[in-house]
Design a protein around this motif. Sequence first.
Motif, PDB file in Angstrom:
ATOM      1  N   ARG A 115      10.199 -31.870  65.507  1.00  0.00           N
ATOM      2  CA  ARG A 115       9.780 -30.644  64.828  1.00  0.00           C
ATOM      3  C   ARG A 115      10.549 -30.452  63.520  1.00  0.00           C
ATOM      4  O   ARG A 115      10.006 -29.902  62.552  1.00  0.00           O
ATOM      5  CB  ARG A 115       9.967 -29.442  65.754  1.00  0.00           C
ATOM      6  CG  ARG A 115       8.937 -29.397  66.871  1.00  0.00           C
ATOM      7  CD  ARG A 115       9.084 -28.145  67.733  1.00  0.00           C
ATOM      8  NE  ARG A 115       8.890 -26.911  66.984  1.00  0.00           N
ATOM      9  CZ  ARG A 115       7.713 -26.415  66.648  1.00  0.00           C
ATOM     10  NH1 ARG A 115       6.598 -27.065  66.968  1.00  0.00           N
ATOM     11  NH2 ARG A 115       7.628 -25.278  65.986  1.00  0.00           N
ATOM     12  N   ILE A 116      11.789 -30.884  63.460  1.00  0.00           N
ATOM     13  CA  ILE A 116      12.525 -30.813  62.196  1.00  0.00           C
ATOM     14  C   ILE A 116      11.902 -31.739  61.163  1.00  0.00           C
ATOM     15  O   ILE A 116      11.748 -31.381  59.986  1.00  0.00           O
ATOM     16  CB  ILE A 116      14.008 -31.158  62.424  1.00  0.00           C
ATOM     17  CG1 ILE A 116      14.718 -29.986  63.107  1.00  0.00           C
ATOM     18  CG2 ILE A 116      14.704 -31.484  61.109  1.00  0.00           C
ATOM     19  CD1 ILE A 116      16.174 -30.244  63.402  1.00  0.00           C
ATOM     20  N   GLY A 119       8.618 -30.126  60.211  1.00  0.00           N
ATOM     21  CA  GLY A 119       8.912 -28.958  59.379  1.00  0.00           C
ATOM     22  C   GLY A 119       9.393 -29.353  57.998  1.00  0.00           C
ATOM     23  O   GLY A 119       9.106 -28.667  57.004  1.00  0.00           O
ATOM     24  N   GLY A 120      10.140 -30.468  57.922  1.00  0.00           N
ATOM     25  CA  GLY A 120      10.556 -30.968  56.619  1.00  0.00           C
ATOM     26  C   GLY A 120       9.383 -31.389  55.766  1.00  0.00           C
ATOM     27  O   GLY A 120       9.397 -31.217  54.541  1.00  0.00           O
ATOM     28  N   SER A 123       8.083 -28.099  54.277  1.00  0.00           N
ATOM     29  CA  SER A 123       9.004 -27.526  53.295  1.00  0.00           C
ATOM     30  C   SER A 123       9.067 -28.367  52.034  1.00  0.00           C
ATOM     31  O   SER A 123       9.044 -27.846  50.908  1.00  0.00           O
ATOM     32  CB  SER A 123      10.400 -27.387  53.919  1.00  0.00           C
ATOM     33  OG  SER A 123      10.379 -26.502  55.017  1.00  0.00           O
ATOM     34  N   ALA A 257      11.382 -21.092  53.809  1.00  0.00           N
ATOM     35  CA  ALA A 257      12.098 -20.891  55.061  1.00  0.00           C
ATOM     36  C   ALA A 257      12.325 -19.401  55.331  1.00  0.00           C
ATOM     37  O   ALA A 257      12.229 -18.947  56.478  1.00  0.00           O
ATOM     38  CB  ALA A 257      13.435 -21.638  55.028  1.00  0.00           C
ATOM     39  N   SER A 272       8.049 -25.308  61.196  1.00  0.00           N
ATOM     40  CA  SER A 272       8.653 -24.884  59.940  1.00  0.00           C
ATOM     41  C   SER A 272      10.126 -24.608  60.199  1.00  0.00           C
ATOM     42  O   SER A 272      10.486 -24.050  61.241  1.00  0.00           O
ATOM     43  CB  SER A 272       7.960 -23.637  59.384  1.00  0.00           C
ATOM     44  OG  SER A 272       8.662 -23.113  58.274  1.00  0.00           O
ATOM     45  N   TRP A 273      10.970 -25.001  59.264  1.00  0.00           N
ATOM     46  CA  TRP A 273      12.406 -24.795  59.448  1.00  0.00           C
ATOM     47  C   TRP A 273      12.746 -23.322  59.610  1.00  0.00           C
ATOM     48  O   TRP A 273      13.592 -22.956  60.417  1.00  0.00           O
ATOM     49  CB  TRP A 273      13.159 -25.390  58.256  1.00  0.00           C
ATOM     50  CG  TRP A 273      13.174 -26.883  58.267  1.00  0.00           C
ATOM     51  CD1 TRP A 273      12.870 -27.702  59.328  1.00  0.00           C
ATOM     52  CD2 TRP A 273      13.495 -27.754  57.178  1.00  0.00           C
ATOM     53  NE1 TRP A 273      12.981 -29.013  58.964  1.00  0.00           N
ATOM     54  CE2 TRP A 273      13.369 -29.081  57.649  1.00  0.00           C
ATOM     55  CE3 TRP A 273      13.883 -27.546  55.860  1.00  0.00           C
ATOM     56  CZ2 TRP A 273      13.622 -30.183  56.839  1.00  0.00           C
ATOM     57  CZ3 TRP A 273      14.125 -28.647  55.048  1.00  0.00           C
ATOM     58  CH2 TRP A 273      13.997 -29.948  55.533  1.00  0.00           C
ATOM     59  N   LEU A 277      14.351 -21.576  62.950  1.00  0.00           N
ATOM     60  CA  LEU A 277      15.607 -20.828  62.851  1.00  0.00           C
ATOM     61  C   LEU A 277      15.461 -19.430  63.430  1.00  0.00           C
ATOM     62  O   LEU A 277      16.367 -18.920  64.112  1.00  0.00           O
ATOM     63  CB  LEU A 277      16.034 -20.757  61.387  1.00  0.00           C
ATOM     64  CG  LEU A 277      17.455 -20.272  61.078  1.00  0.00           C
ATOM     65  CD1 LEU A 277      18.492 -21.180  61.711  1.00  0.00           C
ATOM     66  CD2 LEU A 277      17.662 -20.202  59.572  1.00  0.00           C
ATOM     67  N   PRO A 294      17.869 -26.808  62.683  1.00  0.00           N
ATOM     68  CA  PRO A 294      17.080 -26.494  61.477  1.00  0.00           C
ATOM     69  C   PRO A 294      17.914 -25.904  60.353  1.00  0.00           C
ATOM     70  O   PRO A 294      17.632 -26.150  59.171  1.00  0.00           O
ATOM     71  CB  PRO A 294      16.021 -25.506  61.984  1.00  0.00           C
ATOM     72  CG  PRO A 294      16.568 -24.968  63.246  1.00  0.00           C
ATOM     73  CD  PRO A 294      17.399 -26.042  63.847  1.00  0.00           C
ATOM     74  N   ALA A 297      19.441 -28.775  58.642  1.00  0.00           N
ATOM     75  CA  ALA A 297      18.434 -29.492  57.853  1.00  0.00           C
ATOM     76  C   ALA A 297      18.185 -28.784  56.522  1.00  0.00           C
ATOM     77  O   ALA A 297      18.098 -29.432  55.469  1.00  0.00           O
ATOM     78  CB  ALA A 297      17.141 -29.613  58.650  1.00  0.00           C
ATOM     79  N   ILE A 298      18.069 -27.452  56.551  1.00  0.00           N
ATOM     80  CA  ILE A 298      17.870 -26.700  55.301  1.00  0.00           C
ATOM     81  C   ILE A 298      19.057 -26.886  54.375  1.00  0.00           C
ATOM     82  O   ILE A 298      18.897 -27.152  53.173  1.00  0.00           O
ATOM     83  CB  ILE A 298      17.650 -25.206  55.622  1.00  0.00           C
ATOM     84  CG1 ILE A 298      16.360 -25.008  56.412  1.00  0.00           C
ATOM     85  CG2 ILE A 298      17.604 -24.388  54.330  1.00  0.00           C
ATOM     86  CD1 ILE A 298      16.170 -23.591  56.909  1.00  0.00           C
TER      87      ILE A 298
END
Length: 322
Positions: A115-116, A119-120, A123, A257, A272-273, A277, A294, A297-298
């Motif tokens: 999912r990360i 989500g990346g 983003s 985000a 999505s990050w 979160l 997450p 990751a951001i």
Amino acid sequence: MSDNDNDNIEDNKKSAATTEFGVSEMAIIAAQRSMREKIWNHRMVLGFVRYPPAFVALIIASFFLFFAFTAPLIVSWDPNKPVLSDTLQPPVWSFAFNSVHSLGTDTVGRDIFVRILMGGRVSILLGVTGATGAATIGVVLGLIAGWKRGVVGATIMRWADLQIALPLLLMALTVAAVFGPGLHILLILFSLWFWGPYARISEGLTLSLKNREFVEAARSIGATPRRIVFRHVLPHLFSPLLVLWSFSCAILIIIEASLSFLGVGIPPPTASWGSMLAEGRQYLHRAYWLAMMPGAAISMMVWSINTLGDRLRDVIDQRQYL
């Protein structure tokens, strides 16, 4: 007539041409230099590699870019399919991400690592596409405003000032409340409401360059205004605009985000990050990895983009190589 007399005649012709147009022969040669020769230099690569933070940032950004767009072909976990028997499993630190949950699972058993990565993809797509669209619009309008001036230039710059004065996050919240959350809405908004800084920088640099010697040289050899702007003025804007573009990507990733964290960004079940979160903050004491992964990751993605942009500003600065 002797050879010396012929040489004197040729020198007088060159001097007359220089006096007539008010420019030197070297300026004309500089005006005809290609964009690639102005931008590219082997010292750029050496200066980039020798800076360790930029090298680390390049590795991090390349990792996210590669896995974000190749994850469906590599991993076997479905990022949106619940597996209730695997809910809230802690991370198992292993590179075998197809057989174990390397970063754990969420409240419905979905793999956090996958999912990360997915989500990346969202983003990065929003950040890069939105910043590129805004840069394209802003640079074109800024070049027009700086070259033409007058009512057209003043109108463009007043609209740019309005965009800079109104925060993008506030506008995004307003638009999301009116039209609802969605990827396409955010892409359009980021492109149409973030070109102000690009126009401001392009307009200011165009004003400072339009009367320079190499521009006068290009006029003297019959270059059209369009050719002068896009071949001789625009390359000089590359360095500051590249830095602004990198910062814009990072800002748009954070804004996306933030919107997803507030529930008005990317709608579920799309990863999505920000939404990950938001979900993880409710389980900080029981499952720390839901919010930590997450969030990390951001932070890493934004840091890597900013570091790359800052270093590229130094090594691509045209004034060092012209």
